[in-house]
Design a protein around this motif. Structure first.
Motif, PDB file in Angstrom:
ATOM      1  N   MET A   1       0.844  -1.192   0.000  1.00  0.00           N
ATOM      2  CA  MET A   1       0.000   0.000   0.000  1.00  0.00           C
ATOM      3  C   MET A   1       0.883   1.247   0.000  1.00  0.00           C
ATOM      4  N   ARG A   2       0.618   2.144  -0.917  1.00  0.00           N
ATOM      5  CA  ARG A   2       1.436   3.336  -1.045  1.00  0.00           C
ATOM      6  C   ARG A   2       1.248   4.269   0.155  1.00  0.00           C
ATOM      7  N   THR A   3       2.363   4.917   0.556  1.00  0.00           N
ATOM      8  CA  THR A   3       2.286   5.779   1.733  1.00  0.00           C
ATOM      9  C   THR A   3       2.909   7.155   1.553  1.00  0.00           C
ATOM     10  N   ASN A   4       3.471   7.445   0.395  1.00  0.00           N
ATOM     11  CA  ASN A   4       4.225   8.692   0.236  1.00  0.00           C
ATOM     12  C   ASN A   4       3.472   9.751  -0.573  1.00  0.00           C
ATOM     13  N   PHE A   5       2.230  10.018  -0.205  1.00  0.00           N
ATOM     14  CA  PHE A   5       1.446  11.033  -0.911  1.00  0.00           C
ATOM     15  C   PHE A   5       1.916  12.431  -0.525  1.00  0.00           C
ATOM     16  N   GLY A 294      -6.300  -1.676  -5.503  1.00  0.00           N
ATOM     17  CA  GLY A 294      -4.915  -2.113  -5.686  1.00  0.00           C
ATOM     18  C   GLY A 294      -3.943  -1.412  -4.757  1.00  0.00           C
ATOM     19  N   ASP A 295      -2.657  -1.776  -4.885  1.00  0.00           N
ATOM     20  CA  ASP A 295      -1.616  -1.256  -4.006  1.00  0.00           C
ATOM     21  C   ASP A 295      -1.372   0.236  -4.194  1.00  0.00           C
ATOM     22  N   ASN A 296      -1.680   0.762  -5.367  1.00  0.00           N
ATOM     23  CA  ASN A 296      -1.457   2.185  -5.643  1.00  0.00           C
ATOM     24  C   ASN A 296      -2.725   3.016  -5.487  1.00  0.00           C
ATOM     25  N   ARG A 297      -3.679   2.498  -4.757  1.00  0.00           N
ATOM     26  CA  ARG A 297      -4.953   3.196  -4.605  1.00  0.00           C
ATOM     27  C   ARG A 297      -4.756   4.599  -4.025  1.00  0.00           C
ATOM     28  N   ASN A 298      -5.416   5.579  -4.638  1.00  0.00           N
ATOM     29  CA  ASN A 298      -5.320   6.953  -4.132  1.00  0.00           C
ATOM     30  C   ASN A 298      -6.655   7.688  -4.174  1.00  0.00           C
ATOM     31  N   TYR A 299      -7.763   6.924  -4.274  1.00  0.00           N
ATOM     32  CA  TYR A 299      -9.088   7.540  -4.280  1.00  0.00           C
ATOM     33  C   TYR A 299     -10.075   6.668  -3.524  1.00  0.00           C
ATOM     34  N   TYR A 300     -10.791   7.287  -2.585  1.00  0.00           N
ATOM     35  CA  TYR A 300     -11.831   6.615  -1.815  1.00  0.00           C
ATOM     36  C   TYR A 300     -13.087   7.478  -1.859  1.00  0.00           C
ATOM     37  N   ARG A 301     -14.196   6.866  -2.202  1.00  0.00           N
ATOM     38  CA  ARG A 301     -15.488   7.544  -2.190  1.00  0.00           C
ATOM     39  C   ARG A 301     -16.437   6.740  -1.314  1.00  0.00           C
ATOM     40  N   PHE A 302     -17.008   7.384  -0.308  1.00  0.00           N
ATOM     41  CA  PHE A 302     -17.946   6.720   0.589  1.00  0.00           C
ATOM     42  C   PHE A 302     -19.313   7.375   0.438  1.00  0.00           C
ATOM     43  N   ASP A 340     -12.579  -1.086   3.265  1.00  0.00           N
ATOM     44  CA  ASP A 340     -11.959   0.097   2.659  1.00  0.00           C
ATOM     45  C   ASP A 340     -11.643   1.153   3.709  1.00  0.00           C
ATOM     46  N   LEU A 341     -12.557   1.353   4.656  1.00  0.00           N
ATOM     47  CA  LEU A 341     -12.331   2.347   5.701  1.00  0.00           C
ATOM     48  C   LEU A 341     -11.130   1.989   6.565  1.00  0.00           C
ATOM     49  N   ASP A 342     -11.008   0.721   6.913  1.00  0.00           N
ATOM     50  CA  ASP A 342      -9.882   0.302   7.746  1.00  0.00           C
ATOM     51  C   ASP A 342      -8.566   0.429   6.978  1.00  0.00           C
ATOM     52  N   GLN A 343      -8.613   0.144   5.692  1.00  0.00           N
ATOM     53  CA  GLN A 343      -7.426   0.330   4.857  1.00  0.00           C
ATOM     54  C   GLN A 343      -7.025   1.802   4.822  1.00  0.00           C
ATOM     55  N   LEU A 344      -8.018   2.670   4.671  1.00  0.00           N
ATOM     56  CA  LEU A 344      -7.762   4.108   4.653  1.00  0.00           C
ATOM     57  C   LEU A 344      -7.220   4.571   6.004  1.00  0.00           C
ATOM     58  N   LYS A 346      -5.529   2.930   8.216  1.00  0.00           N
ATOM     59  CA  LYS A 346      -4.138   2.495   8.357  1.00  0.00           C
ATOM     60  C   LYS A 346      -3.209   3.405   7.575  1.00  0.00           C
ATOM     61  N   LEU A 347      -3.613   3.748   6.366  1.00  0.00           N
ATOM     62  CA  LEU A 347      -2.815   4.633   5.522  1.00  0.00           C
ATOM     63  C   LEU A 347      -2.661   6.008   6.169  1.00  0.00           C
ATOM     64  N   LEU A 348      -3.780   6.564   6.669  1.00  0.00           N
ATOM     65  CA  LEU A 348      -3.746   7.899   7.267  1.00  0.00           C
ATOM     66  C   LEU A 348      -2.915   7.918   8.545  1.00  0.00           C
ATOM     67  N   LYS A 349      -3.024   6.877   9.336  1.00  0.00           N
ATOM     68  CA  LYS A 349      -2.277   6.823  10.595  1.00  0.00           C
ATOM     69  C   LYS A 349      -0.778   6.768  10.334  1.00  0.00           C
ATOM     70  N   GLU A 350      -0.387   6.065   9.285  1.00  0.00           N
ATOM     71  CA  GLU A 350       1.022   5.942   8.950  1.00  0.00           C
ATOM     72  C   GLU A 350       1.575   7.193   8.285  1.00  0.00           C
ATOM     73  N   ASN A 351       0.658   8.051   7.805  1.00  0.00           N
ATOM     74  CA  ASN A 351       1.081   9.240   7.071  1.00  0.00           C
ATOM     75  C   ASN A 351       0.609  10.522   7.726  1.00  0.00           C
ATOM     76  N   GLU A 352       0.403  10.489   9.027  1.00  0.00           N
ATOM     77  CA  GLU A 352      -0.055  11.668   9.736  1.00  0.00           C
ATOM     78  C   GLU A 352       0.932  12.807   9.546  1.00  0.00           C
ATOM     79  N   ASP A 353       0.412  13.978   9.253  1.00  0.00           N
ATOM     80  CA  ASP A 353       1.233  15.179   9.089  1.00  0.00           C
ATOM     81  C   ASP A 353       0.850  16.152  10.200  1.00  0.00           C
ATOM     82  N   THR A 354       1.744  16.313  11.159  1.00  0.00           N
ATOM     83  CA  THR A 354       1.413  17.151  12.326  1.00  0.00           C
ATOM     84  C   THR A 354       1.786  18.605  12.140  1.00  0.00           C
TER      85      THR A 354
END
Length: 359
Positions: A1-5, A294-302, A340-344, A346-354
């Motif tokens: 899963m990509r993390t460097n947005f 996929g692993d390069n996912r960069n769009y989520y719509r709920f 999808d939410l849990d995947q998101l 995880k991604l957000l937690k790993e990429n938190e910008d403080t």
């Protein structure tokens, strides 16, 4: 899963009282990650009720010793709809002869509620870059409220961008002034932006951007390039977009009925068609432009479908029964999209910008 947005964008649709649905999703994200929304996204856009959520999520806590702490959690914004929904959508006295020729709701209740929520905070002081939509009916042009301290306040033929000196409550009143529901909001032009009349006559941004995701992407790209020392372009593959709907409409307008409709009968159905049609068309566009799996996912719509039974799809049905129904819809949306939410999360937690705005 990509993390460097390079940019993480949150976009929230308009939809009146149905804003409680994305608020519930945001609450799940905060609970799951243990983080605040404003620390996980660096660009938050919203239209109408989504704009109010964007403002609430990024308002500084003036009572906190921590200068960069948001005042409200997502849970508190969920409670905002529960507590104040009926005051916002406070109808004029029914049965008057001029009911069809005046706004359905008195804006005073909404004004008082938003004053309590947002106080005297200014758009420019938001903890994150925000982008709020509205539309000027005299100039016939979109008007955008932005908190970007580096943004140039433009006065072009086809749009206006406002930042310095504008209060959050003014942006909230403007973006949520839905035609037929509320009167236009009059915003006095400030010292650093002007109009021929000396004011803006603003209505709900949903008339052209009920789903502001594509506009948010464009604005994030402009902002990124201006901040880049090397004049670097932001690519869509470097951008994470999370788009939250307020429920898609499923009510059918039968041809046999609509073929005989005139101006009055088309008023509310036309507004519903425009708002929902724009939201879903933008969702389709981004689904095609971005990676949604996929692993390069960069769009989520709920998004969740709405039933028209008992007025559950109405933007202004703030009855306790309907709010309870909408809350259950929000929980149902979480249940159906939990993977999808849990995947998101995880991604957000790993990429938190403080690094929040310090202006």
């Amino acid at each position: 899963m990509r993390t460097n947005f390079k940019r993480k964008i949150l976009s929230i649709d308009g939809g009146g009282i149905r804003g409680i649905i994305p608020a519930i999703v945001l609450n799940y994200i905060e609970e799951r990650t243990g983080k605040r929304i404003a620390t996980m996204f660096d660009f938050i856009a919203g239209t109408s009720t989504g704009g109010i959520l964007a403002l609430g999520l990024t308002k500084r806590n003036s009572d906190s010793s921590i200068n960069y702490e948001p005042e409200y959690t997502a849970a508190e914004l969920v409670n905002f709809y529960r507590r104040y929904g009926q005051k916002i959508f406070n109808e004029y006295v029914p049965g008057r002869a001029d009911d069809l020729v005046q706004p359905k709701h008195n804006p005073q209740g909404k004004q008082e509620v938003l004053e309590e929520l947002l106080g005297k905070a200014k758009v420019e002081d938001a903890l994150r870059e925000i982008f709020i939509t509205s539309y000027d009916i005299e100039m016939r042009t979109p008007v955008f409220f932005t908190s970007n301290p580096n943004a140039e306040e433009i006065e072009s033929f086809n749009s206006r961008k406002l930042c310095m000196g504008v209060k959050m409550i003014e942006a909230a009143m403007a973006t949520s002034a839905a035609p037929t529901f509320f009167p236009p909001f009059k915003l006095e032009a400030g010292y650093n932006h002007h109009t021929d009349e000396g004011y803006y006559a603003l209505v709900d941004g949903g008339v052209f951007a009920n789903n502001p995701s594509s506009l948010a992407m464009m604005e994030a790209m402009i902002s990124y390039k201006k901040k880049s020392d090397k004049d670097e372009e932001l690519q869509r593959t470097d951008t994470l977009v999370v788009s939250l709907g307020t429920g898609s409409l499923t009510k059918k307008y039968k041809y046999r009925d609509a073929k005989n409709w005139g101006q009055i009968k088309w008023a509310l159905p036309l507004l519903n068609v425009v708002l929902d049609g724009q939201s879903e068309s933008v969702a389709y566009q981004l689904q095609q432009l971005m990676m949604n799996k996929g692993d390069n996912r960069n769009y989520y719509r709920f998004q969740v479908p709405l039933s028209s039974d008992n007025g559950h799809d109405l933007m202004d049905n703030a009855s306790p029964c309907n709010i309870d129904h909408l809350e259950k819809l929000g929980e149902k949306l979480i249940e159906h999209t939990k993977k999808d939410l849990d995947q998101l999360c995880k991604l957000l937690k790993e990429n938190e910008d403080t690094e929040l705005y310090s202006n």
